[in-house]
Each structure stands twice: as structure tokens, then as C-alpha cells.
Write a protein that holds these residues in place. Structure first.
Motif, PDB file in Angstrom:
ATOM      1  N   LEU A   1     -10.295  -2.012   6.325  1.00 59.04           N
ATOM      2  CA  LEU A   1      -8.923  -2.173   5.839  1.00 59.04           C
ATOM      3  C   LEU A   1      -8.009  -1.114   6.456  1.00 59.04           C
ATOM      4  CD1 LEU A   1      -6.781  -3.376   3.951  1.00 59.04           C
ATOM      5  CD2 LEU A   1      -7.694  -1.933   2.112  1.00 59.04           C
ATOM      6  N   LEU A   2      -8.482   0.127   6.506  1.00 58.06           N
ATOM      7  CA  LEU A   2      -7.675   1.197   7.101  1.00 58.06           C
ATOM      8  C   LEU A   2      -7.435   0.943   8.582  1.00 58.06           C
ATOM      9  CD1 LEU A   2      -9.177   4.393   5.390  1.00 58.06           C
ATOM     10  CD2 LEU A   2      -7.070   3.168   4.810  1.00 58.06           C
ATOM     11  N   GLU A   3      -8.438   0.428   9.277  1.00 52.48           N
ATOM     12  CA  GLU A   3      -8.259   0.110  10.700  1.00 52.48           C
ATOM     13  C   GLU A   3      -7.159  -0.939  10.879  1.00 52.48           C
ATOM     14  OE1 GLU A   3     -10.938  -1.419  14.505  1.00 52.48           O
ATOM     15  OE2 GLU A   3     -11.226  -2.289  12.518  1.00 52.48           O
ATOM     16  N   THR A   4      -7.106  -1.890   9.962  1.00 50.85           N
ATOM     17  CA  THR A   4      -6.118  -2.965  10.058  1.00 50.85           C
ATOM     18  C   THR A   4      -4.695  -2.457   9.848  1.00 50.85           C
ATOM     19  OG1 THR A   4      -7.765  -4.554   9.235  1.00 50.85           O
ATOM     20  CG2 THR A   4      -5.448  -5.222   9.138  1.00 50.85           C
ATOM     21  N   VAL A   5      -4.519  -1.515   8.908  1.00 44.50           N
ATOM     22  CA  VAL A   5      -3.152  -1.128   8.525  1.00 44.50           C
ATOM     23  C   VAL A   5      -2.664   0.160   9.183  1.00 44.50           C
ATOM     24  CG1 VAL A   5      -3.338  -2.317   6.312  1.00 44.50           C
ATOM     25  CG2 VAL A   5      -3.921   0.112   6.437  1.00 44.50           C
ATOM     26  N   PHE A   6      -3.572   1.003   9.710  1.00 48.21           N
ATOM     27  CA  PHE A   6      -3.136   2.302  10.240  1.00 48.21           C
ATOM     28  C   PHE A   6      -2.380   2.181  11.551  1.00 48.21           C
ATOM     29  CE2 PHE A   6      -4.751   5.135   7.141  1.00 48.21           C
ATOM     30  CZ  PHE A   6      -4.249   6.390   7.472  1.00 48.21           C
TER      31      PHE A   6
ATOM     32  N   ILE B   1       2.225   3.783   7.249  1.00 48.61           N
ATOM     33  CA  ILE B   1       0.928   3.930   6.575  1.00 48.61           C
ATOM     34  C   ILE B   1       0.372   5.332   6.835  1.00 48.61           C
ATOM     35  CG2 ILE B   1      -1.492   3.209   6.657  1.00 48.61           C
ATOM     36  CD1 ILE B   1       0.046   1.252   5.084  1.00 48.61           C
ATOM     37  N   CYS B   2       0.452   5.759   8.076  1.00 47.52           N
ATOM     38  CA  CYS B   2      -0.040   7.085   8.450  1.00 47.52           C
ATOM     39  C   CYS B   2       0.723   8.167   7.686  1.00 47.52           C
ATOM     40  CB  CYS B   2       0.107   7.278   9.956  1.00 47.52           C
ATOM     41  SG  CYS B   2      -0.759   8.720  10.606  1.00 47.52           S
ATOM     42  N   GLU B   3       2.020   8.016   7.573  1.00 45.02           N
ATOM     43  CA  GLU B   3       2.834   9.002   6.864  1.00 45.02           C
ATOM     44  C   GLU B   3       2.562   8.986   5.367  1.00 45.02           C
ATOM     45  OE1 GLU B   3       6.748   7.906   8.058  1.00 45.02           O
ATOM     46  OE2 GLU B   3       6.680   9.022   9.950  1.00 45.02           O
TER      47      GLU B   3
ATOM     48  N   LEU C   1       0.820  -1.209   0.000  1.00 41.18           N
ATOM     49  CA  LEU C   1       0.000   0.000   0.000  1.00 41.18           C
ATOM     50  C   LEU C   1       0.856   1.262   0.000  1.00 41.18           C
ATOM     51  CD1 LEU C   1      -2.749  -1.105   2.570  1.00 41.18           C
ATOM     52  CD2 LEU C   1      -3.019  -0.870   0.104  1.00 41.18           C
ATOM     53  N   VAL C   2       1.981   1.228   0.709  1.00 39.64           N
ATOM     54  CA  VAL C   2       2.868   2.394   0.757  1.00 39.64           C
ATOM     55  C   VAL C   2       3.597   2.574  -0.572  1.00 39.64           C
ATOM     56  CG1 VAL C   2       4.944   3.343   1.823  1.00 39.64           C
ATOM     57  CG2 VAL C   2       3.175   2.328   3.260  1.00 39.64           C
ATOM     58  N   THR C   3       4.153   1.499  -1.102  1.00 48.04           N
ATOM     59  CA  THR C   3       4.934   1.572  -2.343  1.00 48.04           C
ATOM     60  C   THR C   3       4.105   2.103  -3.507  1.00 48.04           C
ATOM     61  OG1 THR C   3       6.283  -0.304  -1.616  1.00 48.04           O
ATOM     62  CG2 THR C   3       6.343   0.241  -3.962  1.00 48.04           C
ATOM     63  N   HIS C   4       2.868   1.656  -3.594  1.00 43.26           N
ATOM     64  CA  HIS C   4       2.005   2.055  -4.714  1.00 43.26           C
ATOM     65  C   HIS C   4       1.129   3.263  -4.387  1.00 43.26           C
ATOM     66  CE1 HIS C   4       3.021  -1.405  -7.259  1.00 43.26           C
ATOM     67  NE2 HIS C   4       3.048  -2.114  -6.139  1.00 43.26           N
ATOM     68  N   ALA C   5       1.398   3.922  -3.244  1.00 43.44           N
ATOM     69  CA  ALA C   5       0.679   5.154  -2.849  1.00 43.44           C
ATOM     70  C   ALA C   5      -0.832   4.976  -2.890  1.00 43.44           C
ATOM     71  CB  ALA C   5       1.111   6.312  -3.745  1.00 43.44           C
ATOM     72  N   LYS C   6      -1.314   3.892  -2.284  1.00 46.76           N
ATOM     73  CA  LYS C   6      -2.741   3.568  -2.351  1.00 46.76           C
ATOM     74  C   LYS C   6      -3.552   4.112  -1.178  1.00 46.76           C
ATOM     75  CE  LYS C   6      -2.807   1.398  -6.242  1.00 46.76           C
ATOM     76  NZ  LYS C   6      -3.500   2.021  -7.391  1.00 46.76           N
ATOM     77  N   ILE C   7      -2.887   4.584  -0.130  1.00 41.87           N
ATOM     78  CA  ILE C   7      -3.657   5.089   1.017  1.00 41.87           C
ATOM     79  C   ILE C   7      -4.472   6.336   0.642  1.00 41.87           C
ATOM     80  CG2 ILE C   7      -3.504   6.022   3.344  1.00 41.87           C
ATOM     81  CD1 ILE C   7      -3.158   3.001   3.202  1.00 41.87           C
ATOM     82  N   PRO C   8      -3.895   7.341  -0.043  1.00 39.29           N
ATOM     83  CA  PRO C   8      -4.728   8.471  -0.479  1.00 39.29           C
ATOM     84  C   PRO C   8      -5.874   8.050  -1.392  1.00 39.29           C
ATOM     85  CG  PRO C   8      -2.396   9.040  -0.621  1.00 39.29           C
ATOM     86  CD  PRO C   8      -2.458   7.577  -0.342  1.00 39.29           C
TER      87      PRO C   8
END
Length: 417
Positions: free
Chosen positions: A87-92, A97-99, A33-40
Motif C-alpha cells: 500500500l505504501l509503495e502505491t501511494v508514496f 503522502i511523503c510529507e 490517508l492524508v486527511t485522516h493522518a493514517k500514514i504514521p
């Protein structure tokens, strides 16, 4: 069709995240998720569905020509928000992930604030949010694909049930964000502390505790998706949700940077001092860090902290919510009518295809791994050992219950088989 495929990907990521977290192996998912900038991207999708529920869904339910053959496509959209926030609850939990959320963290903070405000309003205006009021059928159930039309009132009831659980997930996400107060942008801190005054909102949740209620003289608490009767000896035991509120308060009130930026005026101070009544020895034994909170509140009671300095700064603001509203202002009814025609009125063949893809997404092995309890009979609720041999999605305790349920189950079974 493209949106449904995207929902499938989110759902698979969500299930993978739950299984990975339970095994302590979620590092691969977070790196992806971080590498592919999927959180935004996920945050943008989350807010888009939230706006759909507020602006489009009520219009859909009012349209006279909205008589869908199946409500399954609508359930999928309603369920999409729940999948993303889960999903966000699991990874945050992870700092990276937050950054990686970058500027969209402001939009997520606003989203969490809206959900917590909803929780606080629900607990103060309608105290009886009881287990009876939250006993509607899960939105992702295969029986949602039945051929009989569901009235709009039932659709709205299902959405309200889902909204409660989504709000509880948002509380956990917010707590994980507050864990990173030292690395958050200044605009995020200002938004949490002053724009939304989250400390006072969290005090409201401590006071009214919307995830617990009294019913027929028994205390019930909402945990792991269901209401449980709490035995007398466990009534003072802190739940996970209680802990999330207290940890968020600790992060926001005891951080030096937060103390420097927060306005401890007369109102805020009086609200925060309400917490002293809840800081019992029993509670502190369960979360020893609350001793620091107790000391801070004792100090606050006898002092008047200096007001924050009014620094001249350029403040970032969230953009996703406002951008979507401005772009579609005045178009909500037209969008609803377009979606009725092109998205929520599928042919029989399209519905069968959607049902098969849904069944593949929720593979039986995956669902059984996620299920915390043994399967229950669809009719009587007893522990079940038999499964429909055609679609293999419904469980029964006996042949008699299966026969009794067949007429209701038949439309969904034909779609799934």
C-alpha cells in the motif's frame, strides 16, 4: 478479532490502491490517508509486524506445545507486513503522502535500510537465491487454511519467501522518498546519507543485483512477483527494479543539498566510482538522466570535494522501533505463549468465521481484476477454465485434476463454503 478486522481494512485499502493506480484515479485514496493522518499509523503497524517476525515468530516455532490445527492465522500476520508495504509503495509516489508521514518518515527510512541491507547480504553471502528457492506457495492462498498442521520449518520458509518480496517493495518506497529530498527534514537527509550511507548500499545492489540469477545457463529476473527467463536479446534491458536503484542514486548524489551533506571520503568515493563500469551507452539510452550521473562521477574521480560542515544541530531520531523493543524487552517468550493460547489456537467455529471474512475481503471480482495472468490449474499449472463450484476459489483445467486434488482441497473447501 479486532486486529483481524484492522487487517481486513488494510487489505481492502491495498487492493483499492492497486486498482485505482492502474486506472490513474488514486487521488481519492491519497486524500483519505492524508486527511485522516493514517500514514504514521501504517508505518507504526509496519514496524510492529516486522518486530513480531523477528522476536515472536521464531519463539513460536520453537515452542513444543505449538501445534496449531490450522496455520491460517499465522499466515495472516505474515501477510500483514506485505500488505502495508504494498500500500505504501502505491501511494508514496505522491509528495503529499511523503510529507504527511511527518516524523515517522525517519522510522520508514530505517525500515527501508534494514530491508535493503538484507537484500545486499542475501546477494553477496548466498548468491543462489534462485527461482527454485522462491517457489513456495503464496501466503494468501486459500489452501493455507488446510486442516493438516504445517511444520515450523515450512512456516519459516514461507516467511523467508515473503521477506524477499517485501524487501523489493521497500526499495521502491525508498526511491519515492528520495524523490522528495528537497522537502524532507534535515534529519531525514542526515539519516539517509551519513547514518546509513545509502548511496554505498545502493552501489552494492547495482553490483550484485539480487533480483537476477543464472540457473541452468539461463538468466532469470524477478519481476511482478515471479521469476522469468530473460531471452538473450533482452538481457541488457533495464528492469523496473534496476531503474529504482539508479533513480534513487540520481536523487541522492545530484541534489545540491545532498552533495553538501554527504562525506565524499576515500571509501565512499571508491565505492561510488564503481558505478562508472555499469554506465554503458545501452543503459544511458534507456535512462538518459544517467548522463548527468556519468558527468558527476567523472568530476568526482579527479577532485576531492570539501568535507561537509559540522553544523551544531539538534537531530531527530526514529522512535517506533526502540519504543516497542524497550517496552517488551524480556517478555518475548511470554508474549509468544499468550498468543499461542489466545490468537493462534482458534476453535473450529472461529476458524470458519475467519475463513468467511477472508473470502469476503478477497471477493472474486476483485481478485480477477488484480490478477495479471489467466488462472492456472491448481494441480498441473495449465491454463484453467473450471472452478470449484462449492468455494469458487480453486481453478482446474479438467475434471480429472479436480478429482485428484479433492482430498487436499476438501478441508479448505469446507471452511470457505
Amino acid at each position: 478479532r479486532r486486529w483481524l478486522r484492522q487487517h481486513e481494512y488494510v487489505e481492502k485499502l491495498n487492493m483499492h490502491g492497486i486498482l485505482s493506480a492502474s486506472a490513474g484515479q488514486e487521488q481519492l485514496l491519497t486524500e483519505l490517508l492524508v486527511t485522516h493522518a493514517k500514514i504514521p499509523v501504517l508505518i507504526g503497524e509496519l514496524i510492529s509486524v516486522e518486530i513480531w517476525k523477528h522476536k515472536i515468530f521464531p519463539v513460536l516455532c520453537r515452542l513444543e506445545d505449538f501445534k496449531p490445527r490450522s496455520t491460517f492465522p499465522i499466515y495472516v500476520v505474515l501477510h500483514h507486513e506485505a500488505s502495508i508495504i504494498n500500500l505504501l509503495e502505491t501511494v508514496f509516489f505522491h509528495k503529499e503522502i511523503c510529507e504527511s508521514a511527518e516524523d515517522s518518515i525517519l522510522d520508514l527510512i530505517d525500515y527501508c535500510h534494514r530491508k535493503l541491507t538484507l537484500l545486499a547480504a542475501r546477494s553477496t553471502q548466498a548468491p543462489a537465491v534462485t527461482s527454485a528457492g522462491l517457489r513456495a506457495e503464496p501466503l494468501a492462498s486459500p489452501s493455507s487454511m488446510q486442516a493438516d498442521p504445517v511444520p515450523p520449518q515450512e512456516l519459516q520458509k514461507q516467511a523467508e519467501v515473503m521477506e524477499f518480496e517485501i524487501s523489493l517493495k521497500a526499495l521502491s518506497v525508498l526511491r519515492f522518498i528520495t524523490d522528495q529530498v528537497d522537502s524532507l527534514p534535515l534529519s531525514a537527509l542526515t539519516r539517509m546519507l551519513n547514518t546509513h550511507n545509502l548511496p554505498c548500499l545502493l552501489v552494492e545492489l547495482v553490483e550484485h543485483c539480487p533480483w537476477s540469477c543464472w540457473e541452468a545457463g539461463k538468466l532469470k529476473k524477478f519481476e511482478n512477483g515471479t521469476w522469468h527467463v530473460v531471452p538473450p536479446e533482452d538481457q541488457v534491458k533495464m528492469t523496473k527494479l534496476d531503474g529504482q536503484v539508479w533513480l534513487a542514486l540520481l536523487n541522492l548524489l545530484l541534489s545540491p543539498e545532498c552533495q553538501r551533506k554527504y562525506r565524499f571520503d576515500g571509501f565512499n568515493k571508491s565505492q561510488l566510482l564503481k558505478l562508472r563500469a555499469f554506465l554503458t551507452d545501452i543503459l544511458i539510452d534507456q535512462l538518459p538522466n544517467l548522463v548527468e550521473m556519468q558527468r558527476f562521477l567523472s568530476y568526482l574521480a579527479v577532485t576531492d570535494p570539501a568535507p561537509p560542515k559540522k553544523d551544531l544541530i539538534l537531530e531527530q531520531v526514529p522512535v517506533i522501533w526502540d519504543h516497542i523493543l524497550k517496552k517488551n524487552s524480556g517478555k518475548w517468550e511470554a508474549i509468544a505463549k499468550h498468543q499461542v493460547k489466545h490468537a493462534f489456537s482458534p476453535t473450529e467455529e472461529e476458524l470458519k468465521l475467519q475463513a468467511r471474512r477472508w473470502a469476503q475481503t478477497y471477493s472474486l471480482d476483485m481478485m480477477e481484476a488484480l490478477a495479471p495472468d489467466k488462472p492456472r490449474c491448481r494441480v498441473c499449472g495449465a491454463e484453467a477454465a473450471k472452478r470449484c463450484s462449492r468455494c469458487r476459489n480453486e481453478w482446474y483445467c479438467s475434471r480429472a485434476c479436480q478429482v485428484q486434488h479433492w482430498q487436499k482441497h476438501k478441508p479448505a473447501c469446507n471452511l470457505m463454503a
